[in-house]
Scaffold this motif. Structure first.
Motif, PDB file in Angstrom:
ATOM      1  N   ARG A  80     -14.779  56.654 -25.797  1.00 29.52           N
ATOM      2  CA  ARG A  80     -13.893  57.309 -24.823  1.00 29.52           C
ATOM      3  C   ARG A  80     -12.544  57.636 -25.441  1.00 29.52           C
ATOM      4  NH1 ARG A  80     -10.409  54.833 -20.969  1.00 29.52           N
ATOM      5  NH2 ARG A  80      -9.925  56.184 -19.170  1.00 29.52           N
ATOM      6  N   GLU A  81     -11.966  56.684 -26.175  1.00 27.33           N
ATOM      7  CA  GLU A  81     -10.685  56.945 -26.841  1.00 27.33           C
ATOM      8  C   GLU A  81     -10.833  58.029 -27.894  1.00 27.33           C
ATOM      9  OE1 GLU A  81      -8.366  52.629 -26.454  1.00 27.33           O
ATOM     10  OE2 GLU A  81      -8.973  53.398 -28.414  1.00 27.33           O
ATOM     11  N   TYR A  82     -11.899  57.941 -28.671  1.00 29.14           N
ATOM     12  CA  TYR A  82     -12.151  58.946 -29.702  1.00 29.14           C
ATOM     13  C   TYR A  82     -12.299  60.332 -29.082  1.00 29.14           C
ATOM     14  CZ  TYR A  82     -15.077  61.599 -33.030  1.00 29.14           C
ATOM     15  OH  TYR A  82     -15.600  62.572 -33.840  1.00 29.14           O
ATOM     16  N   ALA A  90     -13.355  69.753 -24.038  1.00 32.97           N
ATOM     17  CA  ALA A  90     -13.738  70.459 -22.818  1.00 32.97           C
ATOM     18  C   ALA A  90     -14.868  71.452 -23.072  1.00 32.97           C
ATOM     19  CB  ALA A  90     -12.533  71.187 -22.229  1.00 32.97           C
ATOM     20  N   GLU A  91     -14.989  71.932 -24.327  1.00 35.57           N
ATOM     21  CA  GLU A  91     -16.014  72.914 -24.653  1.00 35.57           C
ATOM     22  C   GLU A  91     -17.383  72.276 -24.849  1.00 35.57           C
ATOM     23  OE1 GLU A  91     -14.757  75.052 -28.064  1.00 35.57           O
ATOM     24  OE2 GLU A  91     -12.756  75.506 -27.289  1.00 35.57           O
ATOM     25  N   TYR A  92     -17.439  70.956 -24.917  1.00 39.71           N
ATOM     26  CA  TYR A  92     -18.697  70.289 -25.239  1.00 39.71           C
ATOM     27  C   TYR A  92     -19.560  70.010 -24.016  1.00 39.71           C
ATOM     28  CZ  TYR A  92     -16.815  69.430 -29.932  1.00 39.71           C
ATOM     29  OH  TYR A  92     -16.300  69.574 -31.188  1.00 39.71           O
ATOM     30  N   GLY A  93     -19.042  70.369 -22.848  1.00 40.50           N
ATOM     31  CA  GLY A  93     -19.838  70.183 -21.637  1.00 40.50           C
ATOM     32  C   GLY A  93     -20.197  68.732 -21.405  1.00 40.50           C
ATOM     33  N   GLY A  94     -21.465  68.487 -21.067  1.00 28.46           N
ATOM     34  CA  GLY A  94     -21.911  67.130 -20.760  1.00 28.46           C
ATOM     35  C   GLY A  94     -22.447  66.376 -21.954  1.00 28.46           C
ATOM     36  N   LEU A  95     -22.173  66.872 -23.175  1.00 30.01           N
ATOM     37  CA  LEU A  95     -22.731  66.220 -24.363  1.00 30.01           C
ATOM     38  C   LEU A  95     -22.216  64.795 -24.553  1.00 30.01           C
ATOM     39  CD1 LEU A  95     -22.652  69.169 -26.917  1.00 30.01           C
ATOM     40  CD2 LEU A  95     -24.660  68.130 -25.882  1.00 30.01           C
ATOM     41  N   ILE A  96     -20.996  64.529 -24.080  1.00 27.30           N
ATOM     42  CA  ILE A  96     -20.467  63.180 -24.236  1.00 27.30           C
ATOM     43  C   ILE A  96     -21.310  62.173 -23.470  1.00 27.30           C
ATOM     44  CG2 ILE A  96     -18.870  63.442 -22.294  1.00 27.30           C
ATOM     45  CD1 ILE A  96     -18.372  61.364 -25.521  1.00 27.30           C
ATOM     46  N   TRP A  97     -21.917  62.602 -22.355  1.00 27.17           N
ATOM     47  CA  TRP A  97     -22.765  61.682 -21.590  1.00 27.17           C
ATOM     48  C   TRP A  97     -24.044  61.354 -22.362  1.00 27.17           C
ATOM     49  CZ3 TRP A  97     -20.353  59.154 -18.051  1.00 27.17           C
ATOM     50  CH2 TRP A  97     -19.265  59.738 -17.414  1.00 27.17           C
ATOM     51  N   TRP A  98     -24.504  62.301 -23.175  1.00 19.31           N
ATOM     52  CA  TRP A  98     -25.627  62.007 -24.071  1.00 19.31           C
ATOM     53  C   TRP A  98     -25.213  60.921 -25.070  1.00 19.31           C
ATOM     54  CZ3 TRP A  98     -30.239  65.205 -25.328  1.00 19.31           C
ATOM     55  CH2 TRP A  98     -30.537  66.118 -24.306  1.00 19.31           C
ATOM     56  N   ALA A  99     -23.973  61.029 -25.546  1.00 20.97           N
ATOM     57  CA  ALA A  99     -23.484  60.038 -26.505  1.00 20.97           C
ATOM     58  C   ALA A  99     -23.369  58.661 -25.856  1.00 20.97           C
ATOM     59  CB  ALA A  99     -22.127  60.473 -27.054  1.00 20.97           C
ATOM     60  N   TYR A 100     -22.866  58.607 -24.638  1.00 25.27           N
ATOM     61  CA  TYR A 100     -22.763  57.330 -23.924  1.00 25.27           C
ATOM     62  C   TYR A 100     -24.154  56.721 -23.714  1.00 25.27           C
ATOM     63  CZ  TYR A 100     -17.851  58.292 -22.752  1.00 25.27           C
ATOM     64  OH  TYR A 100     -16.500  58.540 -22.806  1.00 25.27           O
TER      65      TYR A 100
END
Length: 328
Positions: A80-82, A90-100
């Motif tokens: 999250r900090e990273y 903001a351009e990555y859409g929901g990809l961070i949720w894949w990472a989580y």
């Protein structure tokens, strides 16, 4: 899975608390010489160190499930900090949720002791799946940057960091001295001690900067002094927490001097010291790129999660495989 608490482990816990008590008393005697701002920051750092020590002792007593779960949360907070340091998030859409989601699964494999799956899940499977997911977004502009940003964060703050918890799942026969928790304490204590030793010695002795554009406070003198202190500490702790000291040759009064002169323990100390330094400057480079001094404010006086676990990101996987190679 259970984590046995040996006499050596209990002794190490007592030493941690004693060192904090002594350090706190020494610092308190210096408070009157400092400016109000510096004294306040020092007070915050001391309180946070006490909190970290309390959590460490609690995890040791709680066992494997609590420790693995705790480091899973740490990895999620680090991600999250990273992520907040990445300007194009903001351009990555929901990809961070894949990472989580990948982070949570990684720690499930850790708790299950699935070594083979652990080793390929993020470096290979997650990397390929995330790459395909980015392709499906049909955004060729910035494709390499997007995939690289996601995978670098997962590799450093999930894959590498998860090796700290994975030490607790090693077979008991790898450490007849301190059990799995002995490896865990040995790594964490030496890594944090190395950070402090390099900082303490670097301030008064540092004359020759190593990489001033990335980490202005790092000097060759601080690095050398930290490595020396960490190597000595590794040899002193080894007989109580690990089998790195070799077959114990006891005397009627206790351990023989040879128990504290183990080349394997010295190698572990050097490995942790050098890799911890490398992890520190790697995360410093990320913060420099983002134009920030600290990654967050979650740990008063220290900064964010990344500011505290940066050294472990490099030290954990290298120390794990050092142990695995010797005792598998």
């Amino acid at each position: 899975m259970e984590v046995g608490v040996s006499t050596g482990v209990l002794g190490a816990m007592a030493v941690i608390i004693l060192a904090l008590v002594v350090g706190t008393l020494v610092r308190l005697t210096q408070m009157h010489r400092l400016s109000e701002r510096t004294a306040r920051k020092l007070g915050l750092r001391l309180r946070t160190w006490w909190l970290i020590a309390f959590v460490l002792v609690l995890l040791i007593l709680a066992g494997v499930p609590a420790t693995v779960g705790f480091f899973c949360v740490v990895s999620l907070l680090a991600l999250r900090e990273y992520w907040r340091l990445v300007p194009e998030r903001a351009e990555y859409g929901g990809l961070i949720w894949w990472a989580y989601g990948a982070a949570v699964l990684q720690y499930i494999w850790v708790y299950s002791g699935l070594f083979d799956l652990l080793m390929i899940f993020i470096p290979i499977l997650t990397f390929l799946l995330l790459t395909l997911r980015v392709v499906i977004l049909q955004r060729p502009d910035g494709f390499v940057h997007m995939v690289g940003t996601l995978q670098w964060g997962l590799m450093i703050f999930v894959f590498c960091l998860s090796h700290v918890a994975f030490l607790l799942t090693l077979p008991p026969e790898t450490n007849p001295v301190g059990g799995a928790v002995g490896w865990f304490i040995y790594l964490v204590v030496l890594t944090e001690f190395n950070d402090m030793a390099q900082a303490w010695l670097g301030r008064p002795l540092g004359r020759h900067k190593i990489i001033p554009q990335i980490s202005p406070g790092k000097s060759w003198e601080g690095l050398a002094g930290g490595l020396l202190c960490t190597t000595v500490a590794a040899m002193l702790l080894a007989p109580f927490l690990t089998p790195l000291a070799g077959p114990s040759s006891s005397t009627p009064d206790g351990l023989a001097l040879s128990s504290f002169l183990s080349p394997l323990a010295a190698g572990a100390g050097l490995l942790i010291g050098i890799s911890g330094f490398c992890g520190d400057i790697a995360v410093s480079a990320v913060k420099r790129d983002a134009r920030v001094k600290d990654s967050g404010t979650m740990l008063p006086g220290h900064g964010g999660i990344l500011d505290r676990i940066d050294s472990l990101t490099f030290a954990a996987p290298l120390f794990f495989h050092y142990v695995y190679f010797i005792y598998r």
